[in-house]
Structures are given as structure tokens and as C-alpha cells.
Design a protein around this motif. Structure first.
Motif, PDB file in Angstrom:
ATOM      1  N   GLY A  61       0.836  -1.190   0.000  1.00 39.79           N
ATOM      2  CA  GLY A  61       0.000   0.000   0.000  1.00 39.79           C
ATOM      3  C   GLY A  61       0.866   1.232   0.000  1.00 39.79           C
ATOM      4  O   GLY A  61       2.057   1.180   0.312  1.00 39.79           O
ATOM      5  N   ALA A  62       0.259   2.353  -0.344  1.00 38.88           N
ATOM      6  CA  ALA A  62       0.990   3.610  -0.325  1.00 38.88           C
ATOM      7  C   ALA A  62       1.391   3.961   1.105  1.00 38.88           C
ATOM      8  O   ALA A  62       0.781   3.494   2.072  1.00 38.88           O
ATOM      9  N   SER A  63       2.423   4.768   1.249  1.00 31.81           N
ATOM     10  CA  SER A  63       2.830   5.238   2.566  1.00 31.81           C
ATOM     11  C   SER A  63       1.656   5.941   3.242  1.00 31.81           C
ATOM     12  O   SER A  63       1.026   6.824   2.662  1.00 31.81           O
ATOM     13  N   GLY A  64       1.330   5.509   4.472  1.00 31.25           N
ATOM     14  CA  GLY A  64       0.213   6.096   5.201  1.00 31.25           C
ATOM     15  C   GLY A  64      -1.085   5.335   5.077  1.00 31.25           C
ATOM     16  O   GLY A  64      -2.103   5.743   5.647  1.00 31.25           O
ATOM     17  N   SER A  65      -1.086   4.212   4.369  1.00 35.70           N
ATOM     18  CA  SER A  65      -2.331   3.470   4.146  1.00 35.70           C
ATOM     19  C   SER A  65      -2.741   2.592   5.323  1.00 35.70           C
ATOM     20  O   SER A  65      -3.854   2.072   5.351  1.00 35.70           O
ATOM     21  N   GLY A  66      -1.857   2.416   6.295  1.00 37.48           N
ATOM     22  CA  GLY A  66      -2.194   1.619   7.473  1.00 37.48           C
ATOM     23  C   GLY A  66      -1.545   0.255   7.525  1.00 37.48           C
ATOM     24  O   GLY A  66      -1.972  -0.608   8.297  1.00 37.48           O
ATOM     25  N   LYS A  67      -0.491   0.050   6.755  1.00 33.95           N
ATOM     26  CA  LYS A  67       0.184  -1.247   6.722  1.00 33.95           C
ATOM     27  C   LYS A  67       0.744  -1.631   8.090  1.00 33.95           C
ATOM     28  O   LYS A  67       0.578  -2.760   8.548  1.00 33.95           O
ATOM     29  N   SER A  68       1.430  -0.686   8.715  1.00 31.89           N
ATOM     30  CA  SER A  68       2.074  -0.991  10.001  1.00 31.89           C
ATOM     31  C   SER A  68       1.053  -1.319  11.077  1.00 31.89           C
ATOM     32  O   SER A  68       1.267  -2.228  11.893  1.00 31.89           O
ATOM     33  N   TYR A  69      -0.064  -0.602  11.091  1.00 27.88           N
ATOM     34  CA  TYR A  69      -1.096  -0.862  12.101  1.00 27.88           C
ATOM     35  C   TYR A  69      -1.649  -2.273  11.945  1.00 27.88           C
ATOM     36  O   TYR A  69      -1.771  -3.020  12.930  1.00 27.88           O
ATOM     37  N   LEU A  70      -1.980  -2.656  10.722  1.00 34.53           N
ATOM     38  CA  LEU A  70      -2.521  -3.994  10.487  1.00 34.53           C
ATOM     39  C   LEU A  70      -1.502  -5.069  10.833  1.00 34.53           C
ATOM     40  O   LEU A  70      -1.837  -6.076  11.471  1.00 34.53           O
ATOM     41  N   ALA A  71      -0.258  -4.866  10.424  1.00 32.39           N
ATOM     42  CA  ALA A  71       0.779  -5.871  10.674  1.00 32.39           C
ATOM     43  C   ALA A  71       1.069  -5.997  12.164  1.00 32.39           C
ATOM     44  O   ALA A  71       1.256  -7.100  12.679  1.00 32.39           O
ATOM     45  N   HIS A  72       1.106  -4.867  12.863  1.00 28.99           N
ATOM     46  CA  HIS A  72       1.360  -4.903  14.300  1.00 28.99           C
ATOM     47  C   HIS A  72       0.211  -5.568  15.050  1.00 28.99           C
ATOM     48  O   HIS A  72       0.412  -6.283  16.035  1.00 28.99           O
ATOM     49  N   THR A  73      -1.018  -5.364  14.567  1.00 31.70           N
ATOM     50  CA  THR A  73      -2.205  -5.921  15.223  1.00 31.70           C
ATOM     51  C   THR A  73      -2.303  -7.429  15.040  1.00 31.70           C
ATOM     52  O   THR A  73      -2.631  -8.163  15.985  1.00 31.70           O
ATOM     53  N   TYR A  74      -1.985  -7.922  13.837  1.00 33.85           N
ATOM     54  CA  TYR A  74      -2.248  -9.320  13.519  1.00 33.85           C
ATOM     55  C   TYR A  74      -0.995 -10.169  13.273  1.00 33.85           C
ATOM     56  O   TYR A  74      -1.085 -11.396  13.229  1.00 33.85           O
ATOM     57  N   GLY A  75       0.147  -9.546  13.088  1.00 31.45           N
ATOM     58  CA  GLY A  75       1.351 -10.306  12.780  1.00 31.45           C
ATOM     59  C   GLY A  75       1.904 -11.039  13.997  1.00 31.45           C
ATOM     60  O   GLY A  75       1.897 -10.508  15.106  1.00 31.45           O
ATOM     61  N   ARG A  76       2.371 -12.251  13.770  1.00 31.98           N
ATOM     62  CA  ARG A  76       3.008 -13.027  14.840  1.00 31.98           C
ATOM     63  C   ARG A  76       4.267 -13.696  14.268  1.00 31.98           C
ATOM     64  O   ARG A  76       4.286 -14.902  14.113  1.00 31.98           O
ATOM     65  N   PRO A  77       5.285 -12.882  13.917  1.00 30.39           N
ATOM     66  CA  PRO A  77       5.463 -11.474  14.247  1.00 30.39           C
ATOM     67  C   PRO A  77       5.122 -10.538  13.095  1.00 30.39           C
ATOM     68  O   PRO A  77       4.818 -10.968  11.983  1.00 30.39           O
ATOM     69  N   HIS A  78       5.236  -9.244  13.388  1.00 26.84           N
ATOM     70  CA  HIS A  78       5.193  -8.171  12.396  1.00 26.84           C
ATOM     71  C   HIS A  78       6.617  -7.935  11.916  1.00 26.84           C
ATOM     72  O   HIS A  78       7.485  -7.578  12.709  1.00 26.84           O
ATOM     73  N   LEU A  79       6.849  -8.164  10.634  1.00 25.26           N
ATOM     74  CA  LEU A  79       8.170  -7.930  10.058  1.00 25.26           C
ATOM     75  C   LEU A  79       8.139  -6.610   9.294  1.00 25.26           C
ATOM     76  O   LEU A  79       7.483  -6.488   8.256  1.00 25.26           O
ATOM     77  N   LEU A  80       8.839  -5.617   9.823  1.00 24.15           N
ATOM     78  CA  LEU A  80       8.862  -4.281   9.233  1.00 24.15           C
ATOM     79  C   LEU A  80       9.925  -4.242   8.134  1.00 24.15           C
ATOM     80  O   LEU A  80      11.130  -4.220   8.405  1.00 24.15           O
ATOM     81  N   LEU A  81       9.478  -4.232   6.895  1.00 25.54           N
ATOM     82  CA  LEU A  81      10.408  -4.252   5.773  1.00 25.54           C
ATOM     83  C   LEU A  81      11.215  -2.970   5.661  1.00 25.54           C
ATOM     84  O   LEU A  81      12.312  -2.967   5.087  1.00 25.54           O
ATOM     85  N   ASP A  82      10.697  -1.866   6.219  1.00 25.89           N
ATOM     86  CA  ASP A  82      11.465  -0.620   6.213  1.00 25.89           C
ATOM     87  C   ASP A  82      12.739  -0.734   7.049  1.00 25.89           C
ATOM     88  O   ASP A  82      13.614   0.129   6.957  1.00 25.89           O
ATOM     89  N   SER A  83      12.856  -1.784   7.854  1.00 25.27           N
ATOM     90  CA  SER A  83      14.085  -2.008   8.622  1.00 25.27           C
ATOM     91  C   SER A  83      15.293  -2.215   7.711  1.00 25.27           C
ATOM     92  O   SER A  83      16.440  -2.081   8.155  1.00 25.27           O
ATOM     93  N   PHE A  84      15.023  -2.526   6.444  1.00 24.79           N
ATOM     94  CA  PHE A  84      16.108  -2.848   5.522  1.00 24.79           C
ATOM     95  C   PHE A  84      16.418  -1.710   4.556  1.00 24.79           C
ATOM     96  O   PHE A  84      17.036  -1.914   3.510  1.00 24.79           O
ATOM     97  N   TYR A  85      15.998  -0.492   4.923  1.00 26.09           N
ATOM     98  CA  TYR A  85      16.454   0.683   4.195  1.00 26.09           C
ATOM     99  C   TYR A  85      17.982   0.766   4.237  1.00 26.09           C
ATOM    100  O   TYR A  85      18.627   0.358   5.221  1.00 26.09           O
ATOM    101  N   ARG A  86      18.558   1.329   3.195  1.00 30.47           N
ATOM    102  CA  ARG A  86      19.985   1.646   3.212  1.00 30.47           C
ATOM    103  C   ARG A  86      20.218   2.876   4.087  1.00 30.47           C
ATOM    104  O   ARG A  86      19.353   3.729   4.228  1.00 30.47           O
ATOM    105  N   GLU A  87      21.395   2.960   4.665  1.00 35.09           N
ATOM    106  CA  GLU A  87      21.724   4.100   5.522  1.00 35.09           C
ATOM    107  C   GLU A  87      22.212   5.289   4.691  1.00 35.09           C
ATOM    108  O   GLU A  87      22.830   5.120   3.630  1.00 35.09           O
ATOM    109  N   ILE A  88      21.947   6.479   5.209  1.00 33.64           N
ATOM    110  CA  ILE A  88      22.358   7.684   4.488  1.00 33.64           C
ATOM    111  C   ILE A  88      23.879   7.747   4.354  1.00 33.64           C
ATOM    112  O   ILE A  88      24.409   8.374   3.426  1.00 33.64           O
TER     113      ILE A  88
END
Length: 210
Positions: free
Chosen positions: A18-45
Motif C-alpha cells: 500500500g501507499a505510505s500512510g495506508s495503514g500497513k504498520s497498524y494492520l501488521a502490528h495488530t495481527y502479525g506473529r510477528p510483524h516484520l517491518l520491511l522498512d528495517s532494511f532501508y539503506r543508511e544515508i
């Protein structure tokens, strides 16, 4: 899609797009066992403008039309690291993922995740990059796109980004306007990658039933 053989992976893998702000993190945090945040794999500045021994630029981070680093471009994200994490989680039942700060565009530590009966709900703005790779590797998954009105998404995105002070305000406004104009293109990209559009209310029902 083919079936993963890991005994740990009893709850299945769900990719939420979904687009940024669509509620992906909320849904994943609510129902994921676990919630895997793909943004954790951003490259560093810090990777920007790195040079090789000959002094040539090496994979500088992509830029927007207004000259800022384009954090919505998939080349700012490490797809290989994300896939490796998914495979390790399904095979071993646990992983350590980077704790990535969007505000500083850097890794500040690491977080341990463990399977808790599943499902693994993985979400992030680059989730569309994964179905082709996971299918080739034989990983079973469902891929759902959060179907929501673009103005609702834009309003929630701006409120979230301002509240969390993710980036300087002028950047957030320019980014928000750009994403609003490109939302149909973003949606089409997800659907072309194999995601099924599903209204948020229906996603609550599907995820709660897993």
C-alpha cells in the motif's frame, strides 16, 4: 505459488502492500506473529556518495526531481537483506533485524523477532519488490494491497510523519504531494507485481482469521 517446507512456518506469510500512510504498520502490528517491518532494511544515508578504491561513486542513493534523496525509490532499500530475513525466519523461527531510524536514516541497533504461531505479516513500501523473488525461491505467501481512498491515505500520512518528525516539514510536504499525484501508479505497480486489492475492513477480517 509454491509451498514453503519449513516446519516453523505454520501460520504462513502475508505481504501487505500500500501507499505510505495506508495503514500497513497498524494492520501488521495488530495481527502479525510477528510483524516484520520491511522498512528495517532501508539503506543508511552514510552509504550515499561512497566511493570505491578508484574514487568513483558507488551506488549513490537516488534523487528526486527536487534534489532530495528519494526514499520512495526501491534502490534506497536492500531487497536481498529483506529476503534473507524472511527465509531465515521461516527456516529457524527467529531473526535479528536492524532497528532503523527513518528520522536519521541510519541503523540504531537490532531487534530480535520470533515466530509466535504465525502469520508472519511483512509490510513496507517496497513489498512489491518481493513476490517475484519469493516465488522463484519457492516461498508460499499471500500478497494483499490495502485499497483505500488516496485522500484518506494522504491525510493520515502527513499527520503521522509530522507527529513522528520523520523528516523536515518542507520535505514531507513535497513528498506528500508527489505521492498523492502518483498513487494510481503506485497501486498499478503493486497489482502488476501480483498483489490483490482488498478494502481495509476486509483485511481486518482476513488477518484476524489466520
Amino acid at each position: 505459488m509454491s509451498t514453503a517446507s519449513s516446519e516453523h512456518h505454520s501460520g504462513g506469510l502475508v505481504l501487505l502492500g500500500g501507499a505510505s500512510g495506508s495503514g500497513k504498520s497498524y494492520l501488521a502490528h495488530t495481527y502479525g506473529r510477528p510483524h516484520l517491518l520491511l522498512d528495517s532494511f532501508y539503506r543508511e544515508i552514510a552509504e550515499d556518495h561512497q566511493v570505491d578504491p578508484e574514487g568513483d561513486p558507488e551506488r549513490a542513493l537516488p534523487r528526486t526531481a527536487y534534489g532530495e534523496i528519494d526514499w520512495d525509490h526501491p534502490l534506497t532499500w536492500n531487497a536481498r537483506a529483506a529476503v534473507d530475513a524472511i527465509i531465515e525466519l521461516t527456516e529457524t523461527g527467529r531473526i535479528r533485524v536492524p532497528d532503523y531510524s527513518i528520522t536519521t536514516s541510519s541503523v540504531t541497533g537490532y531487534v530480535d523477532l520470533e515466530l509466535a504461531g504465525g502469520p508472519i505479516v511483512a509490510e513496507g513500501i517496497f513489498a512489491a519488490e518481493l513476490p517475484r523473488i519469493l516465488t522463484r525461491l519457492g516461498v508460499d505467501f499471500q500478497a494483499w494491497y490495502i485499497d483505500q481512498h488516496r485522500l484518506t491515505t494522504a491525510a493520515r500520512r502527513l499527520a503521522r510523519d509530522l507527529a513522528e518528525r520523520r523528516k523536515p516539514v518542507p520535505f514531507l510536504i513535497r513528498r506528500g504531494w508527489s505521492l498523492l499525484r502518483k498513487e494510481r501508479e503506485i497501486r498499478d505497480h503493486y497489482l502488476d507485481a501480483g498483489f490483490t486489492p482488498v478494502p481495509k475492513r476486509e483485511l481486518h477480517r482476513r488477518l484476524a482469521a489466520r
